[in-house]
Design an enzyme around this catalytic site. Sequence first.
Site, mmCIF file in Angstrom:
data_model
loop_
_atom_site.group_PDB
_atom_site.id
_atom_site.type_symbol
_atom_site.label_atom_id
_atom_site.label_comp_id
_atom_site.label_asym_id
_atom_site.label_seq_id
_atom_site.Cartn_x
_atom_site.Cartn_y
_atom_site.Cartn_z
ATOM 1 N N GLU A 153 -1.498 8.870 18.577
ATOM 2 C CA GLU A 153 -2.204 7.672 18.146
ATOM 3 C C GLU A 153 -1.448 6.424 18.626
ATOM 4 O O GLU A 153 -0.321 6.185 18.211
ATOM 5 C CB GLU A 153 -2.313 7.689 16.625
ATOM 6 C CG GLU A 153 -3.230 6.657 16.033
ATOM 7 C CD GLU A 153 -3.452 6.886 14.547
ATOM 8 O OE1 GLU A 153 -3.148 5.961 13.772
ATOM 9 O OE2 GLU A 153 -3.908 7.986 14.161
ATOM 10 N N ARG B 101 -7.038 -4.822 14.777
ATOM 11 C CA ARG B 101 -6.219 -3.928 15.583
ATOM 12 C C ARG B 101 -7.068 -2.707 15.889
ATOM 13 O O ARG B 101 -7.915 -2.282 15.086
ATOM 14 C CB ARG B 101 -4.952 -3.506 14.840
ATOM 15 C CG ARG B 101 -3.941 -4.614 14.669
ATOM 16 C CD ARG B 101 -3.297 -5.003 15.988
ATOM 17 N NE ARG B 101 -2.311 -4.021 16.414
ATOM 18 C CZ ARG B 101 -1.717 -4.037 17.604
ATOM 19 N NH1 ARG B 101 -2.034 -4.979 18.489
ATOM 20 N NH2 ARG B 101 -0.825 -3.136 17.935
ATOM 21 N N ARG C 96 2.010 8.044 15.605
ATOM 22 C CA ARG C 96 2.035 9.364 14.970
ATOM 23 C C ARG C 96 1.334 10.396 15.839
ATOM 24 O O ARG C 96 0.569 10.062 16.742
ATOM 25 C CB ARG C 96 1.400 9.317 13.586
ATOM 26 C CG ARG C 96 -0.042 8.829 13.523
ATOM 27 C CD ARG C 96 -0.508 8.742 12.078
ATOM 28 N NE ARG C 96 -1.876 8.267 11.962
ATOM 29 C CZ ARG C 96 -2.561 8.200 10.825
ATOM 30 N NH1 ARG C 96 -1.998 8.597 9.695
ATOM 31 N NH2 ARG C 96 -3.797 7.748 10.792
ATOM 32 N N TYR D 84 -10.171 -3.482 4.870
ATOM 33 C CA TYR D 84 -9.776 -2.085 5.045
ATOM 34 C C TYR D 84 -10.203 -1.297 3.812
ATOM 35 O O TYR D 84 -9.842 -1.629 2.688
ATOM 36 C CB TYR D 84 -8.266 -1.956 5.244
ATOM 37 C CG TYR D 84 -7.844 -0.517 5.451
ATOM 38 C CD1 TYR D 84 -7.925 0.058 6.713
ATOM 39 C CD2 TYR D 84 -7.422 0.262 4.384
ATOM 40 C CE1 TYR D 84 -7.578 1.386 6.906
ATOM 41 C CE2 TYR D 84 -7.078 1.588 4.568
ATOM 42 C CZ TYR D 84 -7.152 2.140 5.827
ATOM 43 O OH TYR D 84 -6.818 3.454 6.029
ATOM 44 N N ASP E 203 -10.620 2.697 2.065
ATOM 45 C CA ASP E 203 -10.532 4.150 2.087
ATOM 46 C C ASP E 203 -11.935 4.705 1.884
ATOM 47 O O ASP E 203 -12.845 3.989 1.444
ATOM 48 C CB ASP E 203 -9.594 4.649 0.982
ATOM 49 C CG ASP E 203 -8.134 4.367 1.299
ATOM 50 O OD1 ASP E 203 -7.765 4.431 2.491
ATOM 51 O OD2 ASP E 203 -7.363 4.082 0.360
ATOM 52 N N ARG F 245 8.413 6.227 -4.924
ATOM 53 C CA ARG F 245 8.582 6.927 -6.199
ATOM 54 C C ARG F 245 9.973 7.538 -6.293
ATOM 55 O O ARG F 245 10.569 7.920 -5.288
ATOM 56 C CB ARG F 245 7.494 7.983 -6.389
ATOM 57 C CG ARG F 245 7.396 9.025 -5.309
ATOM 58 C CD ARG F 245 6.363 10.092 -5.697
ATOM 59 N NE ARG F 245 5.008 9.591 -5.631
ATOM 60 C CZ ARG F 245 4.141 9.915 -4.686
ATOM 61 N NH1 ARG F 245 4.505 10.731 -3.715
ATOM 62 N NH2 ARG F 245 2.911 9.439 -4.699
ATOM 63 N N ARG G 234 0.817 -1.216 0.000
ATOM 64 C CA ARG G 234 0.000 0.000 0.000
ATOM 65 C C ARG G 234 0.853 1.268 0.000
ATOM 66 O O ARG G 234 0.385 2.333 -0.375
ATOM 67 C CB ARG G 234 -0.908 0.028 1.238
ATOM 68 C CG ARG G 234 -2.105 -0.884 1.167
ATOM 69 C CD ARG G 234 -2.867 -0.883 2.493
ATOM 70 N NE ARG G 234 -3.150 0.451 2.955
ATOM 71 C CZ ARG G 234 -4.215 1.175 2.598
ATOM 72 N NH1 ARG G 234 -5.091 0.671 1.757
ATOM 73 N NH2 ARG G 234 -4.402 2.387 3.082
#
Length: 369
Positions: free
Chosen positions: A299, A247, A279, A347, A349, A174, A170
């Site tokens: 988090e 989780r 984070r 999962y 988005d 680049r 995921r």
Amino acid sequence: MYDYLIVGAGLFGSVFAYEANKRGKKCLVIDKRDHIGGNVYTEKLENINVHKYGAHIFHTNDKQIWEYVNQFADFNRYTNSPIAIYKKEIYNLPFNMNTFHKLWGVVSPDQAKQKIKEQKEAAGITEPRNLEEQAISLVGTDIYEKLIKGYTEKQWGRSANELPPFIIKRLPVRFTYDNNYFNDRYQGIPIGGYNVIIEKMLAGVDVRLNVDYFEHREEFEALAEKVVFTGMIDQFYDYKFGVLEYRSLHFETRIVDDTDNYQGNAVVNYTDKEIPYTRIIEHKHFEFGTQDKTVISKEYPMEWKSGQEPYYPINDDKNNKMYKKYNELAVQETNVIFGGRLASYKYYDMHQVIGEALVTVHNEFATNR
């Protein structure tokens, strides 16, 4: 009587309710929480829209989905460019030429690719069997050790060499100097928060909050012809094949009074394993806020237990086989529609949830005109 009882006031349930209501159907939406919006809910603190259940950045390549959400809210130009901190050193994410230059001093894509190739060969990896080997194959040993290993093992509560390789795929890699995390054409945050969207979707729809579907199941089901269920599919079937694993996350959110800018970025990842949180989110930066104070959220990943919010499905072989059994029951239902991340044990988005909801709407009303 209602045409549809919709269990869950998150994105899937809200899209279905909006579309059904548009078609003249009467819907009742219920949610066990005290607010609509599910995990995209934003809470107002110090006039800052706080992403109560973690950072949500809308992004998609699908023009139709983008135009669909823009009918409910105007979106700003926010671009997700997180940074990572490892041992007080700052690195750009996603992995790009800025990251490679900081680590190795390389200035060209060919130099970066050669460095990764050398480290992959030194590790002796041919066919990646787990997340650790997949990560080293993609970005080399240095990046894996500094920016992936600790973060991933905190996030999943497992050693990286025990996790499946697909998880790391995921993450974008680049070979350009581009810190934009997403490759998608459309990206932004709704001005005023995601509540603006959900409130408009549910306008004219009956909504009841602070109610548990499972505590009053027969009573609620008697109110409607059909049920749209967006909760945990294993709970729907009373865990007859076992409990699907997730989780979870714990957030420590606080108002920072002594500064208007805590970290200079909306999302900062902490990749040291010794730091317990993954984070820190500084919410005002999602909407370019100029408030005198700021709000941050740390988090903390944790193992999911009953009563906690399930965030990330653990899609290993054991859980996927269990889900398949539940799904075999679900597809046989004639008066129950399942949808969303919990019912699909996947999962998603936000744009994927909306897309799935619109496909479900099309299928439902194409066959039930």
